[in-house]
Design a protein around this motif. Sequence first.
Motif: not given
Length: 178
Positions: A66-79
């Motif tokens: 969640h921290e890496a997602v919040a700071d834009g370092r990680a993005v997860f896609h459901l596909l």
Amino acid sequence: MTTTAVPKRLTWAVGLLEPAPTDRLLEIGCGRGVAVSLLLDRLTTGTVTAVDRSATAVAAARRRHHEAVADGRAVFHLLSLADADFPAGSFDRILAVNVNLFWTGPADAEPTALRRWLTPHGLLCLCWEAPGGRRAEEIAERVGRAVGEHGFETTVVRDGVLVAVLGVLPGEGRAGQP
């Protein structure tokens, strides 16, 4: 809180990928984000984009990071990989671990897309832990051929039941190497 040991196949695969601190990475079939943890540990300003077709796995990976997602370092896609549509040259390195579509069926569209998504000098790293220690040779042969037919120069790396096919585009060399 209990911690689970990281499977050798993931540490081995990330080691083969050798991400640079500023790389833009794609992980195909990210599951609950265990390899993403290893990738993020190696990055400073780089990013990880991860895809998986399991809603449960993607939700767990988003919670874990969640921290890496919040700071834009990680993005997860459901596909699924077949449904992914990233711009050309989006990634410096692409990793997939135990994604069977590359050796269990006719993988044609997928290597074409991976080639398009990689930057010049990018690295494709497809890894498996051969089921029951068998079929490693078959996996290496099928995947190497499929990736090679799409213009990649391939190298097969083995470590016991672990097998990887590394792909780079001819004449472009591997990122970080002369």
